[in-house]
Design a protein around this motif. Structure first.
Motif, PDB file in Angstrom:
ATOM      1  N   GLU A  13       8.396  37.526  -2.939  1.00 40.67           N
ATOM      2  CA  GLU A  13       8.721  38.733  -3.374  1.00 40.67           C
ATOM      3  C   GLU A  13       8.263  40.018  -2.931  1.00 40.67           C
ATOM      4  O   GLU A  13       9.108  40.970  -2.448  1.00 40.67           O
ATOM      5  CB  GLU A  13       8.668  38.413  -5.119  1.00 40.67           C
ATOM      6  CG  GLU A  13       9.692  37.679  -5.743  1.00 40.67           C
ATOM      7  CD  GLU A  13       9.159  37.587  -7.268  1.00 40.67           C
ATOM      8  OE1 GLU A  13       8.226  37.945  -7.680  1.00 40.67           O
ATOM      9  OE2 GLU A  13      10.069  36.957  -8.080  1.00 40.67           O
ATOM     10  N   SER A  18      12.335  34.295   1.891  1.00 41.05           N
ATOM     11  CA  SER A  18      12.845  33.005   1.269  1.00 41.05           C
ATOM     12  C   SER A  18      11.688  32.154   0.766  1.00 41.05           C
ATOM     13  O   SER A  18      10.349  32.343   1.055  1.00 41.05           O
ATOM     14  CB  SER A  18      13.675  32.213   2.081  1.00 41.05           C
ATOM     15  OG  SER A  18      13.033  31.607   3.170  1.00 41.05           O
ATOM     16  N   THR A 187      17.082  32.838  -5.670  1.00 42.31           N
ATOM     17  CA  THR A 187      15.837  33.627  -5.335  1.00 42.31           C
ATOM     18  C   THR A 187      14.389  32.645  -5.311  1.00 42.31           C
ATOM     19  O   THR A 187      14.881  31.434  -6.032  1.00 42.31           O
ATOM     20  CB  THR A 187      15.612  34.606  -6.412  1.00 42.31           C
ATOM     21  OG1 THR A 187      15.354  34.213  -7.772  1.00 42.31           O
ATOM     22  CG2 THR A 187      16.682  35.508  -6.385  1.00 42.31           C
TER      23      THR A 187
END
Length: 294
Positions: A13, A18, A187
Protein backbone atom coordinates in the motif's frame (compact mmCIF):
# COMPACT_ATOMS: atom_id res chain seq x y z
CA UNK A 1 11.84 -15.36 6.15
CA UNK A 2 8.48 -13.64 5.86
CA UNK A 3 7.00 -13.32 9.34
CA UNK A 4 3.83 -11.28 8.87
CA UNK A 5 1.30 -10.70 6.10
CA UNK A 6 0.66 -7.26 7.59
CA UNK A 7 4.19 -6.26 6.59
CA UNK A 8 3.52 -7.34 3.00
CA UNK A 9 0.23 -5.46 2.77
CA UNK A 10 1.68 -2.31 4.35
CA UNK A 11 4.61 -2.25 1.90
CA UNK A 12 2.27 -2.85 -1.03
CA UNK A 13 0.00 0.00 0.00
CA UNK A 14 2.83 2.41 0.81
CA UNK A 15 4.65 1.87 -2.49
CA UNK A 16 1.61 1.02 -4.64
CA UNK A 17 2.74 -2.51 -5.37
CA UNK A 18 0.75 -5.64 -6.01
CA UNK A 19 0.81 -8.34 -3.33
CA UNK A 20 3.37 -10.52 -5.19
CA UNK A 21 5.55 -7.52 -6.04
CA UNK A 22 5.73 -6.65 -2.34
CA UNK A 23 6.52 -10.27 -1.48
CA UNK A 24 9.35 -10.45 -4.00
CA UNK A 25 10.82 -7.16 -2.82
CA UNK A 26 10.79 -8.24 0.83
CA UNK A 27 12.08 -11.71 0.04
CA UNK A 28 14.89 -10.34 -2.09
CA UNK A 29 15.93 -7.95 0.69
CA UNK A 30 15.99 -10.70 3.31
CA UNK A 31 17.61 -13.47 1.26
CA UNK A 32 19.77 -11.57 -1.20
CA UNK A 33 18.23 -13.52 -4.08
CA UNK A 34 17.45 -11.34 -7.08
CA UNK A 35 13.81 -10.82 -8.00
CA UNK A 36 14.31 -12.40 -11.41
CA UNK A 37 15.71 -15.54 -9.80
CA UNK A 38 12.79 -15.75 -7.37
CA UNK A 39 10.33 -15.58 -10.25
CA UNK A 40 12.33 -18.10 -12.28
CA UNK A 41 12.25 -20.61 -9.43
CA UNK A 42 8.51 -20.12 -8.98
CA UNK A 43 8.03 -20.56 -12.72
CA UNK A 44 9.71 -23.96 -12.40
CA UNK A 45 7.29 -24.92 -9.62
CA UNK A 46 4.39 -23.84 -11.80
CA UNK A 47 5.66 -26.08 -14.61
CA UNK A 48 5.95 -28.97 -12.16
CA UNK A 49 2.42 -28.33 -10.93
CA UNK A 50 1.03 -28.19 -14.46
CA UNK A 51 2.74 -31.47 -15.33
CA UNK A 52 1.36 -33.04 -12.16
CA UNK A 53 -2.18 -32.02 -13.09
CA UNK A 54 -1.83 -33.50 -16.57
CA UNK A 55 -0.53 -36.77 -15.15
CA UNK A 56 -3.16 -36.86 -12.42
CA UNK A 57 -6.03 -36.37 -14.86
CA UNK A 58 -4.72 -39.26 -16.97
CA UNK A 59 -3.86 -41.52 -14.03
CA UNK A 60 -5.39 -45.01 -13.96
CA UNK A 61 -3.58 -46.37 -10.88
CA UNK A 62 -6.24 -46.83 -8.17
CA UNK A 63 -6.00 -45.74 -4.55
CA UNK A 64 -6.22 -48.39 -1.83
CA UNK A 65 -9.46 -47.12 -0.29
CA UNK A 66 -11.10 -44.48 -2.42
CA UNK A 67 -12.52 -44.85 -5.92
CA UNK A 68 -11.84 -42.19 -8.62
CA UNK A 69 -14.00 -39.14 -8.01
CA UNK A 70 -12.86 -36.35 -10.34
CA UNK A 71 -14.38 -37.94 -13.43
CA UNK A 72 -17.74 -38.22 -11.68
CA UNK A 73 -17.80 -34.47 -11.06
CA UNK A 74 -16.70 -33.71 -14.61
CA UNK A 75 -19.49 -35.89 -16.02
CA UNK A 76 -22.26 -33.86 -14.32
CA UNK A 77 -24.29 -31.86 -16.81
CA UNK A 78 -25.51 -29.38 -14.22
CA UNK A 79 -24.65 -28.55 -10.64
CA UNK A 80 -25.63 -26.15 -7.89
CA UNK A 81 -21.98 -25.31 -7.27
CA UNK A 82 -21.24 -23.89 -10.72
CA UNK A 83 -18.70 -24.84 -13.37
CA UNK A 84 -15.73 -23.06 -11.78
CA UNK A 85 -16.03 -24.80 -8.42
CA UNK A 86 -16.81 -28.17 -10.02
CA UNK A 87 -13.72 -28.00 -12.23
CA UNK A 88 -11.52 -26.86 -9.34
CA UNK A 89 -12.86 -29.61 -7.10
CA UNK A 90 -12.43 -32.31 -9.73
CA UNK A 91 -8.83 -31.30 -10.38
CA UNK A 92 -8.10 -31.11 -6.66
CA UNK A 93 -9.37 -34.63 -6.04
CA UNK A 94 -7.55 -36.03 -9.07
CA UNK A 95 -4.24 -34.58 -7.91
CA UNK A 96 -4.85 -35.76 -4.34
CA UNK A 97 -5.70 -39.24 -5.64
CA UNK A 98 -2.54 -39.21 -7.74
CA UNK A 99 -0.55 -38.42 -4.61
CA UNK A 100 -2.18 -41.35 -2.80
CA UNK A 101 -1.20 -43.59 -5.73
CA UNK A 102 2.44 -42.44 -5.34
CA UNK A 103 2.34 -40.08 -8.31
CA UNK A 104 4.49 -36.98 -8.66
CA UNK A 105 2.90 -33.90 -7.08
CA UNK A 106 3.90 -30.48 -5.79
CA UNK A 107 3.46 -30.26 -2.03
CA UNK A 108 1.45 -27.07 -1.80
CA UNK A 109 2.03 -26.75 1.05
CA UNK A 110 1.92 -30.49 1.90
CA UNK A 111 1.33 -33.77 0.09
CA UNK A 112 -1.97 -34.28 1.88
CA UNK A 113 -3.26 -30.92 0.60
CA UNK A 114 -1.56 -31.03 -2.79
CA UNK A 115 -4.71 -30.80 -4.93
CA UNK A 116 -6.24 -27.62 -3.56
CA UNK A 117 -3.94 -24.95 -4.98
CA UNK A 118 -3.65 -26.43 -8.51
CA UNK A 119 -7.41 -26.99 -8.55
CA UNK A 120 -8.07 -23.34 -7.82
CA UNK A 121 -5.34 -21.87 -10.03
CA UNK A 122 -5.95 -23.93 -13.15
CA UNK A 123 -9.72 -23.49 -12.88
CA UNK A 124 -9.03 -19.75 -12.96
CA UNK A 125 -6.81 -20.18 -16.01
CA UNK A 126 -9.45 -22.21 -17.86
CA UNK A 127 -12.41 -19.97 -17.07
CA UNK A 128 -10.81 -16.53 -16.76
CA UNK A 129 -7.46 -16.64 -18.51
CA UNK A 130 -8.38 -16.16 -22.17
CA UNK A 131 -6.48 -13.30 -23.77
CA UNK A 132 -4.13 -12.85 -20.80
CA UNK A 133 -0.53 -13.71 -20.04
CA UNK A 134 -1.64 -16.51 -17.74
CA UNK A 135 1.87 -17.86 -17.23
CA UNK A 136 3.13 -14.64 -15.67
CA UNK A 137 -0.08 -14.16 -13.69
CA UNK A 138 0.04 -17.70 -12.30
CA UNK A 139 3.66 -17.24 -11.26
CA UNK A 140 2.56 -14.14 -9.33
CA UNK A 141 -0.35 -16.13 -7.90
CA UNK A 142 2.06 -18.81 -6.66
CA UNK A 143 4.21 -16.11 -5.08
CA UNK A 144 1.11 -14.77 -3.32
CA UNK A 145 0.11 -18.23 -2.14
CA UNK A 146 3.67 -19.06 -1.11
CA UNK A 147 3.89 -15.97 1.07
CA UNK A 148 0.75 -16.94 2.98
CA UNK A 149 2.18 -20.43 3.40
CA UNK A 150 5.55 -19.14 4.58
CA UNK A 151 3.99 -16.89 7.19
CA UNK A 152 1.79 -19.78 8.34
CA UNK A 153 4.82 -22.05 8.69
CA UNK A 154 6.64 -19.41 10.75
CA UNK A 155 3.78 -18.36 13.01
CA UNK A 156 2.02 -21.72 13.38
CA UNK A 157 2.56 -24.94 11.40
CA UNK A 158 1.82 -26.62 8.09
CA UNK A 159 1.91 -30.15 9.51
CA UNK A 160 -1.14 -32.21 10.31
CA UNK A 161 0.88 -34.02 12.95
CA UNK A 162 1.21 -30.73 14.86
CA UNK A 163 -1.88 -28.75 13.91
CA UNK A 164 -4.48 -31.08 12.42
CA UNK A 165 -5.96 -30.74 8.97
CA UNK A 166 -6.59 -27.03 9.55
CA UNK A 167 -2.83 -26.67 9.10
CA UNK A 168 -2.68 -28.64 5.85
CA UNK A 169 -5.87 -28.43 3.79
CA UNK A 170 -6.82 -25.27 5.66
CA UNK A 171 -3.55 -23.59 4.80
CA UNK A 172 -3.73 -24.71 1.18
CA UNK A 173 -7.23 -23.28 0.80
CA UNK A 174 -6.15 -20.01 2.43
CA UNK A 175 -3.14 -19.79 0.14
CA UNK A 176 -5.33 -20.42 -2.89
CA UNK A 177 -7.94 -17.92 -1.76
CA UNK A 178 -5.33 -15.17 -1.46
CA UNK A 179 -4.00 -16.09 -4.90
CA UNK A 180 -7.48 -16.00 -6.49
CA UNK A 181 -8.21 -12.61 -4.94
CA UNK A 182 -5.01 -11.34 -6.58
CA UNK A 183 -5.83 -12.97 -9.93
CA UNK A 184 -9.28 -11.39 -9.94
CA UNK A 185 -7.81 -7.91 -9.49
CA UNK A 186 -8.22 -7.56 -5.75
CA UNK A 187 -6.07 -5.32 -3.58
CA UNK A 188 -3.32 -6.76 -1.35
CA UNK A 189 -5.62 -6.26 1.62
CA UNK A 190 -8.31 -8.30 -0.14
CA UNK A 191 -5.90 -11.21 -0.55
CA UNK A 192 -5.20 -11.08 3.18
CA UNK A 193 -8.90 -10.94 4.06
CA UNK A 194 -9.65 -13.85 1.72
CA UNK A 195 -7.02 -16.01 3.39
CA UNK A 196 -8.14 -14.96 6.88
CA UNK A 197 -11.78 -15.86 6.22
CA UNK A 198 -10.75 -19.20 4.73
CA UNK A 199 -8.67 -20.08 7.77
CA UNK A 200 -11.42 -18.96 10.14
CA UNK A 201 -13.88 -21.36 8.54
CA UNK A 202 -11.71 -24.44 9.20
CA UNK A 203 -10.26 -23.70 12.63
CA UNK A 204 -10.19 -26.92 14.65
CA UNK A 205 -10.36 -29.25 11.64
CA UNK A 206 -8.79 -32.52 12.78
CA UNK A 207 -6.41 -34.80 10.90
CA UNK A 208 -7.89 -38.32 11.10
CA UNK A 209 -6.77 -40.44 8.11
CA UNK A 210 -8.35 -43.88 7.94
CA UNK A 211 -5.67 -46.54 8.11
CA UNK A 212 -3.00 -43.87 8.20
CA UNK A 213 -3.43 -43.40 4.43
CA UNK A 214 -3.75 -39.99 2.80
CA UNK A 215 -7.04 -40.96 1.16
CA UNK A 216 -10.08 -40.91 3.44
CA UNK A 217 -11.12 -38.19 4.23
CA UNK A 218 -8.14 -36.34 2.74
CA UNK A 219 -9.01 -36.57 -0.97
CA UNK A 220 -12.56 -35.32 -0.48
CA UNK A 221 -11.33 -32.53 1.78
CA UNK A 222 -9.11 -31.38 -1.07
CA UNK A 223 -12.17 -31.21 -3.29
CA UNK A 224 -14.38 -29.54 -0.70
CA UNK A 225 -11.99 -26.88 0.56
CA UNK A 226 -11.41 -25.42 -2.90
CA UNK A 227 -15.04 -24.27 -2.75
CA UNK A 228 -14.39 -22.74 0.66
CA UNK A 229 -11.39 -20.79 -0.60
CA UNK A 230 -13.15 -19.67 -3.78
CA UNK A 231 -16.15 -18.33 -1.85
CA UNK A 232 -13.90 -16.50 0.62
CA UNK A 233 -12.04 -14.88 -2.30
CA UNK A 234 -15.38 -13.71 -3.72
CA UNK A 235 -16.39 -12.37 -0.31
CA UNK A 236 -13.16 -10.39 -0.03
CA UNK A 237 -13.54 -9.06 -3.57
CA UNK A 238 -17.06 -7.94 -2.66
CA UNK A 239 -15.59 -5.81 0.13
CA UNK A 240 -16.27 -8.14 3.05
CA UNK A 241 -13.42 -8.00 5.55
CA UNK A 242 -12.15 -10.24 8.30
CA UNK A 243 -12.56 -8.57 11.69
CA UNK A 244 -9.49 -10.49 12.86
CA UNK A 245 -6.29 -9.82 10.83
CA UNK A 246 -4.76 -12.77 8.98
CA UNK A 247 -1.62 -12.90 11.14
CA UNK A 248 -3.74 -13.20 14.28
CA UNK A 249 -5.95 -15.83 12.66
CA UNK A 250 -2.82 -17.84 11.86
CA UNK A 251 -1.64 -17.43 15.45
CA UNK A 252 -5.01 -18.76 16.62
CA UNK A 253 -4.73 -21.73 14.28
CA UNK A 254 -1.36 -22.58 15.80
CA UNK A 255 -2.76 -22.25 19.32
CA UNK A 256 -5.71 -24.50 18.49
CA UNK A 257 -3.37 -27.06 16.97
CA UNK A 258 -1.28 -27.17 20.13
CA UNK A 259 -4.44 -27.67 22.20
CA UNK A 260 -5.66 -30.60 20.09
CA UNK A 261 -5.43 -34.06 21.58
CA UNK A 262 -2.73 -36.21 19.90
CA UNK A 263 -5.49 -38.58 18.71
CA UNK A 264 -6.73 -35.79 16.43
CA UNK A 265 -3.39 -34.98 14.86
CA UNK A 266 -2.57 -37.50 12.10
CA UNK A 267 -2.17 -40.47 14.44
CA UNK A 268 -5.31 -42.23 13.18
CA UNK A 269 -6.30 -42.77 16.84
CA UNK A 270 -9.43 -40.60 16.79
CA UNK A 271 -12.14 -39.06 14.66
CA UNK A 272 -13.16 -40.79 11.45
CA UNK A 273 -10.17 -43.13 11.71
CA UNK A 274 -11.73 -45.07 14.61
CA UNK A 275 -15.29 -45.45 13.35
CA UNK A 276 -16.62 -48.99 12.88
CA UNK A 277 -16.52 -48.65 9.11
CA UNK A 278 -12.94 -47.42 9.24
CA UNK A 279 -12.00 -50.45 11.35
CA UNK A 280 -13.57 -52.72 8.74
CA UNK A 281 -11.69 -50.94 5.95
CA UNK A 282 -8.39 -51.37 7.77
CA UNK A 283 -9.17 -55.04 8.44
CA UNK A 284 -9.86 -55.66 4.75
CA UNK A 285 -6.65 -53.86 3.75
CA UNK A 286 -4.62 -56.08 6.09
CA UNK A 287 -6.30 -59.23 4.75
CA UNK A 288 -5.57 -58.15 1.18
CA UNK A 289 -1.95 -57.39 2.03
CA UNK A 290 -1.57 -60.80 3.67
CA UNK A 291 -3.14 -62.46 0.62
CA UNK A 292 -0.83 -60.61 -1.77
CA UNK A 293 2.18 -61.72 0.29
CA UNK A 294 1.31 -65.41 -0.02
Amino acid sequence: MLRAVEKIVNLAEEEQLSFPEAVVRLDSRETGVEAAEIRARMSERLSDMRRSVREACANTVPCRIEEPMGTKLRSMTSSMSGDFIMAASATAMEVASYNAAMGRIVAAPTAGSCGILPGMLFAWEFFCGEGRDTEAMLVDALITAGAVGEVTAFRATLAGAYGGCQAECGAAAAMGSAALAFLRGGTPAMSAHAAAMTFKSVLGLVCDPVGGLVECPCIKRNGILVANGILCADMALAGIVSAIPLDEVIDSMGQIGRMMAPALRETSLGGLAVTPTAAEIVKNLKMKKAGDAE
